[in-house]
Motif scaffolding. Structure first.
Motif, PDB file in Angstrom:
ATOM      1  N   ASP A   1      34.945   0.874  18.547  1.00 38.75           N
ATOM      2  CA  ASP A   1      34.390  -0.508  17.905  1.00 38.75           C
ATOM      3  C   ASP A   1      35.705  -1.332  17.849  1.00 38.75           C
ATOM      4  O   ASP A   1      36.804  -1.145  17.622  1.00 38.75           O
ATOM      5  N   GLU A   2      35.541  -2.577  18.424  1.00 35.06           N
ATOM      6  CA  GLU A   2      36.681  -3.585  18.409  1.00 35.06           C
ATOM      7  C   GLU A   2      37.357  -3.897  17.061  1.00 35.06           C
ATOM      8  O   GLU A   2      38.460  -4.097  16.930  1.00 35.06           O
TER       9      GLU A   2
ATOM     10  N   ASN B   1      37.732   0.375  27.804  1.00 34.49           N
ATOM     11  CA  ASN B   1      37.579   1.668  28.270  1.00 34.49           C
ATOM     12  C   ASN B   1      36.538   2.369  27.395  1.00 34.49           C
ATOM     13  O   ASN B   1      35.633   3.196  27.189  1.00 34.49           O
ATOM     14  N   LEU B   2      37.423   2.475  26.072  1.00 39.64           N
ATOM     15  CA  LEU B   2      37.116   3.342  25.076  1.00 39.64           C
ATOM     16  C   LEU B   2      35.721   2.866  24.552  1.00 39.64           C
ATOM     17  O   LEU B   2      34.636   3.727  24.305  1.00 39.64           O
ATOM     18  N   ILE B   3      35.489   1.484  24.444  1.00 40.94           N
ATOM     19  CA  ILE B   3      34.126   0.998  23.919  1.00 40.94           C
ATOM     20  C   ILE B   3      33.211   1.203  24.811  1.00 40.94           C
ATOM     21  O   ILE B   3      32.172   1.592  24.435  1.00 40.94           O
ATOM     22  N   SER B   4      33.501   0.828  26.077  1.00 43.19           N
ATOM     23  CA  SER B   4      32.318   0.851  26.993  1.00 43.19           C
ATOM     24  C   SER B   4      31.612   2.503  27.401  1.00 43.19           C
ATOM     25  O   SER B   4      30.485   2.557  27.432  1.00 43.19           O
TER      26      SER B   4
ATOM     27  N   ILE C   1      37.028  12.232  22.305  1.00 39.68           N
ATOM     28  CA  ILE C   1      35.936  12.716  22.346  1.00 39.68           C
ATOM     29  C   ILE C   1      34.812  11.881  22.622  1.00 39.68           C
ATOM     30  O   ILE C   1      34.870  10.655  22.164  1.00 39.68           O
ATOM     31  N   ARG C   2      34.002  12.446  23.552  1.00 39.05           N
ATOM     32  CA  ARG C   2      32.790  11.682  24.304  1.00 39.05           C
ATOM     33  C   ARG C   2      31.721  12.753  24.101  1.00 39.05           C
ATOM     34  O   ARG C   2      31.910  13.599  23.627  1.00 39.05           O
TER      35      ARG C   2
END
Length: 206
Positions: free
Chosen positions: A89-90, A123-126, A158-159
């Motif tokens: 989340d930005e 990259n974290l967000i996408s 974590i994904r």
């Protein structure tokens, strides 16, 4: 006649001695009361009350030099928490990074800019990746100023399909600054750099 004068003089002498004793006693009582008052005030100032989870807790206050290593370790831990605890989340990322940058100098800002330029946060967000960090230990050298620290931590990325663990080792120095709401410990991290950041073998069960 002379006997009467002698009696008056003796009585006056007694009254004089009694009055002097009373004055000395009053001074002693006043001095003792002032001393006890200062002692009670000093004891009260040594008590700190902390509100935690709706409960008032009493803590002991001490000199900064007595707790400086503890404060440094907590300052480093809080900085790393904000810098590396990120969600996809930005707004969350920007809020945490801003909180971290209040605790460090331009070396942390450069590290953030480098990561941003490489597209790390995008990259974290996408990829919907959450990043957590656990500070394992922090070594502090108080023999020299600015104080030198080395932080050992573990990152978790974590994904939905997996969790990646990374070992993180950073170092830097700290100097004293004024305390504020944004920097309650009153330290500023300087010359912050990453010494090691490598992936650990994936454990599918975690």
């Amino acid at each position: 006649m002379f006997t009467q004068f002698k009696n008056i003089d003796t009585a006056f002498s007694h009254i004089k001695r009694f009055s002097l004793l009373m004055i000395i006693a009053c001074l002693l009582i006043s001095g003792f009361s002032i001393y006890k008052g200062f002692t009670m005030v000093d004891r009260a100032q040594q008590k700190v009350y902390i509100l935690a989870n709706g409960k008032v807790l009493e803590a002991a206050a001490g000199d900064r030099k007595d707790n400086i290593a503890v404060e440094i370790r907590d300052h480093v831990k809080v900085f790393h928490h904000y810098f590396f605890s990120l969600d996809p989340d930005e707004k969350v990322i920007q809020s945490n990074i801003n909180a971290a940058l209040n605790l460090a100098d331009e070396s942390a800002k450069r590290a953030y800019d480098n990561l941003k330029e490489k597209g790390y946060f995008n990259n974290l967000i996408s990829a919907n990746i959450s990043q957590e960090i656990l500070v394992d230990s922090t070594l502090v050298d108080l023999d020299a100023y600015p104080y030198v620290f080395t932080c050992y931590a573990t990152q978790r990325l974590i994904r939905s399909s997996s969790t990646i663990r990374r070992k993180l080792v950073t170092t830097g120095t700290l100097r004293n600054v004024s305390r504020s709401d944004n920097n309650p410990h009153g330290f500023l991290i300087q010359r912050w750099q990453t010494l090691d950041n490598h992936d650990e073998p994936l454990n599918p069960s975690r």
